[in-house]
Design a protein around this motif. Structure first.
Motif, PDB file in Angstrom:
ATOM      1  N   MET A 136      11.728 -29.232 -16.844  1.00  0.00           N
ATOM      2  CA  MET A 136      10.968 -28.843 -15.677  1.00  0.00           C
ATOM      3  C   MET A 136      10.389 -27.450 -15.901  1.00  0.00           C
ATOM      4  O   MET A 136      11.107 -26.522 -16.195  1.00  0.00           O
ATOM      5  CB  MET A 136      11.873 -28.859 -14.448  1.00  0.00           C
ATOM      6  N   ASN A 137       9.058 -27.328 -15.800  1.00  0.00           N
ATOM      7  CA  ASN A 137       8.379 -26.065 -16.057  1.00  0.00           C
ATOM      8  C   ASN A 137       7.836 -25.452 -14.778  1.00  0.00           C
ATOM      9  O   ASN A 137       6.640 -25.261 -14.622  1.00  0.00           O
ATOM     10  CB  ASN A 137       7.224 -26.263 -17.054  1.00  0.00           C
ATOM     11  N   SER A 138       8.713 -25.112 -13.855  1.00  0.00           N
ATOM     12  CA  SER A 138       8.237 -24.441 -12.654  1.00  0.00           C
ATOM     13  C   SER A 138       8.342 -22.929 -12.871  1.00  0.00           C
ATOM     14  O   SER A 138       9.298 -22.441 -13.456  1.00  0.00           O
ATOM     15  CB  SER A 138       9.035 -24.872 -11.431  1.00  0.00           C
ATOM     16  N   PHE A 139       7.324 -22.236 -12.403  1.00  0.00           N
ATOM     17  CA  PHE A 139       7.251 -20.795 -12.605  1.00  0.00           C
ATOM     18  C   PHE A 139       7.283 -20.065 -11.265  1.00  0.00           C
ATOM     19  O   PHE A 139       6.777 -20.563 -10.262  1.00  0.00           O
ATOM     20  CB  PHE A 139       5.957 -20.422 -13.340  1.00  0.00           C
ATOM     21  N   GLU A 140       7.844 -18.886 -11.299  1.00  0.00           N
ATOM     22  CA  GLU A 140       7.837 -17.989 -10.145  1.00  0.00           C
ATOM     23  C   GLU A 140       6.871 -16.850 -10.461  1.00  0.00           C
ATOM     24  O   GLU A 140       6.973 -16.196 -11.503  1.00  0.00           O
ATOM     25  CB  GLU A 140       9.242 -17.421  -9.909  1.00  0.00           C
ATOM     26  N   THR A 141       5.922 -16.600  -9.580  1.00  0.00           N
ATOM     27  CA  THR A 141       4.965 -15.521  -9.781  1.00  0.00           C
ATOM     28  C   THR A 141       5.617 -14.194  -9.426  1.00  0.00           C
ATOM     29  O   THR A 141       6.076 -13.990  -8.311  1.00  0.00           O
ATOM     30  CB  THR A 141       3.701 -15.733  -8.924  1.00  0.00           C
ATOM     31  N   VAL A 142       5.651 -13.300 -10.407  1.00  0.00           N
ATOM     32  CA  VAL A 142       6.253 -11.980 -10.232  1.00  0.00           C
ATOM     33  C   VAL A 142       5.181 -10.963  -9.841  1.00  0.00           C
ATOM     34  O   VAL A 142       5.402 -10.097  -9.006  1.00  0.00           O
ATOM     35  CB  VAL A 142       6.964 -11.536 -11.529  1.00  0.00           C
ATOM     36  N   TYR A 143       4.014 -11.071 -10.450  1.00  0.00           N
ATOM     37  CA  TYR A 143       2.912 -10.153 -10.188  1.00  0.00           C
ATOM     38  C   TYR A 143       1.614 -10.924 -10.297  1.00  0.00           C
ATOM     39  O   TYR A 143       1.423 -11.700 -11.227  1.00  0.00           O
ATOM     40  CB  TYR A 143       2.916  -9.000 -11.200  1.00  0.00           C
ATOM     41  N   ASP A 144       0.728 -10.716  -9.339  1.00  0.00           N
ATOM     42  CA  ASP A 144      -0.585 -11.349  -9.386  1.00  0.00           C
ATOM     43  C   ASP A 144      -1.608 -10.375  -8.831  1.00  0.00           C
ATOM     44  O   ASP A 144      -1.655 -10.113  -7.625  1.00  0.00           O
ATOM     45  CB  ASP A 144      -0.603 -12.654  -8.589  1.00  0.00           C
ATOM     46  N   PHE A 145      -2.393  -9.812  -9.719  1.00  0.00           N
ATOM     47  CA  PHE A 145      -3.426  -8.855  -9.341  1.00  0.00           C
ATOM     48  C   PHE A 145      -4.341  -9.417  -8.269  1.00  0.00           C
ATOM     49  O   PHE A 145      -4.678  -8.734  -7.304  1.00  0.00           O
ATOM     50  CB  PHE A 145      -4.232  -8.476 -10.589  1.00  0.00           C
ATOM     51  N   SER A 146      -4.730 -10.681  -8.396  1.00  0.00           N
ATOM     52  CA  SER A 146      -5.716 -11.268  -7.485  1.00  0.00           C
ATOM     53  C   SER A 146      -5.172 -11.524  -6.082  1.00  0.00           C
ATOM     54  O   SER A 146      -5.933 -11.720  -5.147  1.00  0.00           O
ATOM     55  CB  SER A 146      -6.262 -12.573  -8.064  1.00  0.00           C
ATOM     56  N   SER A 147      -3.854 -11.506  -5.920  1.00  0.00           N
ATOM     57  CA  SER A 147      -3.282 -11.763  -4.590  1.00  0.00           C
ATOM     58  C   SER A 147      -3.043 -10.482  -3.798  1.00  0.00           C
ATOM     59  O   SER A 147      -2.446 -10.518  -2.738  1.00  0.00           O
ATOM     60  CB  SER A 147      -1.970 -12.535  -4.714  1.00  0.00           C
ATOM     61  N   GLY A 148      -3.489  -9.362  -4.312  1.00  0.00           N
ATOM     62  CA  GLY A 148      -3.332  -8.103  -3.589  1.00  0.00           C
ATOM     63  C   GLY A 148      -2.292  -7.176  -4.174  1.00  0.00           C
ATOM     64  O   GLY A 148      -2.154  -6.047  -3.709  1.00  0.00           O
ATOM     65  N   ASP A 149      -1.540  -7.623  -5.185  1.00  0.00           N
ATOM     66  CA  ASP A 149      -0.552  -6.739  -5.799  1.00  0.00           C
ATOM     67  C   ASP A 149      -1.211  -5.500  -6.398  1.00  0.00           C
ATOM     68  O   ASP A 149      -0.605  -4.445  -6.483  1.00  0.00           O
ATOM     69  CB  ASP A 149       0.245  -7.472  -6.880  1.00  0.00           C
ATOM     70  N   GLY A 150      -2.465  -5.628  -6.812  1.00  0.00           N
ATOM     71  CA  GLY A 150      -3.192  -4.497  -7.392  1.00  0.00           C
ATOM     72  C   GLY A 150      -3.492  -3.401  -6.395  1.00  0.00           C
ATOM     73  O   GLY A 150      -3.696  -2.246  -6.762  1.00  0.00           O
ATOM     74  N   PHE A 151      -3.503  -3.731  -5.104  1.00  0.00           N
ATOM     75  CA  PHE A 151      -3.801  -2.733  -4.084  1.00  0.00           C
ATOM     76  C   PHE A 151      -2.728  -1.661  -3.974  1.00  0.00           C
ATOM     77  O   PHE A 151      -2.973  -0.602  -3.402  1.00  0.00           O
ATOM     78  CB  PHE A 151      -4.004  -3.386  -2.715  1.00  0.00           C
ATOM     79  N   SER A 152      -1.549  -1.911  -4.514  1.00  0.00           N
ATOM     80  CA  SER A 152      -0.481  -0.911  -4.414  1.00  0.00           C
ATOM     81  C   SER A 152      -0.863   0.389  -5.112  1.00  0.00           C
ATOM     82  O   SER A 152      -0.358   1.449  -4.759  1.00  0.00           O
ATOM     83  CB  SER A 152       0.815  -1.460  -5.000  1.00  0.00           C
ATOM     84  N   ARG A 153      -1.778   0.329  -6.079  1.00  0.00           N
ATOM     85  CA  ARG A 153      -2.224   1.534  -6.781  1.00  0.00           C
ATOM     86  C   ARG A 153      -3.015   2.464  -5.854  1.00  0.00           C
ATOM     87  O   ARG A 153      -3.123   3.652  -6.104  1.00  0.00           O
ATOM     88  CB  ARG A 153      -3.097   1.185  -7.978  1.00  0.00           C
ATOM     89  N   PHE A 154      -3.570   1.931  -4.785  1.00  0.00           N
ATOM     90  CA  PHE A 154      -4.343   2.738  -3.856  1.00  0.00           C
ATOM     91  C   PHE A 154      -3.456   3.691  -3.049  1.00  0.00           C
ATOM     92  O   PHE A 154      -3.965   4.542  -2.328  1.00  0.00           O
ATOM     93  CB  PHE A 154      -5.160   1.850  -2.904  1.00  0.00           C
ATOM     94  N   ALA A 155      -2.144   3.561  -3.175  1.00  0.00           N
ATOM     95  CA  ALA A 155      -1.233   4.459  -2.457  1.00  0.00           C
ATOM     96  C   ALA A 155      -1.425   5.908  -2.881  1.00  0.00           C
ATOM     97  O   ALA A 155      -1.086   6.829  -2.126  1.00  0.00           O
ATOM     98  CB  ALA A 155       0.216   4.023  -2.677  1.00  0.00           C
TER      99      ALA A 155
END
Length: 171
Positions: free
Chosen positions: A1-20
């Motif tokens: 079974m190859n199910s994956f858990e997304t840890v980081y995804d730039f396109s989902s808004g995780d990249g916005f944390s740099r704007f802090a």
């Protein structure tokens, strides 16, 4: 079974944390506006920098407007970089998956980078480098990458290095 858990995804808004980072000039502005300016207006010059009221006003003015200019400059630079990264992610991303090999963890104190390879592709990042919008959470600070862990990585090539824009870990 190859199910994956997304840890980081730039396109989902995780990249916005740099704007802090933009909070620092806002903090300087608010400090100047709420803490320094009222003292000057009330003429509470004792135990305050410079005894000359006009000098105090000039310094408060410089701090306020320098912080505003810094905020606008950082906002423009981060926005341009974010847009460039977004279009690279949409148009030029490369996907690789496999086991993490040659893992070199970043020490918790910094002064080095975390390095590893997946399926022959080399990756390198540091917790203390926020100049891009890629994943940069080292193992020593709670990161998800470790030796022999099976991962799927979406990345782009930027200036000769591979920038992780999506990291998925097999469950």
């Amino acid at each position: 079974m190859n199910s994956f858990e997304t840890v980081y995804d730039f396109s989902s808004g995780d990249g916005f944390s740099r704007f802090a980072v933009l909070l620092f000039p806002i903090g300087f502005f608010l400090f100047s506006k709420l803490r320094i300016t009222p003292k000057i207006e009330e003429k509470e010059t004792e135990d305050f920098f410079l005894n000359n009221l006009e000098s105090q006003k000039n310094i408060a003015f410089i701090i306020k407007y320098f912080s505003l200019i810094l905020f606008v400059m950082l906002l423009i630079l981060f926005s341009i970089k974010y847009c460039k990264t977004y279009f690279l992610y949409k148009d030029s991303k490369i996907i690789t998956q496999g086991f993490v090999n040659n893992f070199h963890p970043m020490p918790s104190g910094g002064h080095d980078s975390e390095r590893f390879t997946v399926n022959g592709v080399e990756f390198k990042f540091s917790d203390f480098d926020i100049s891009d919008f890629g994943y940069n959470n080292a193992k020593s600070h709670g990161g998800a990458i470790d030796e022999n862990k099976y991962v799927r990585i979406s990345y782009v090539k930027v200036k000769g290095s591979n920038q992780i824009l999506k990291l998925e870990v097999r469950k």
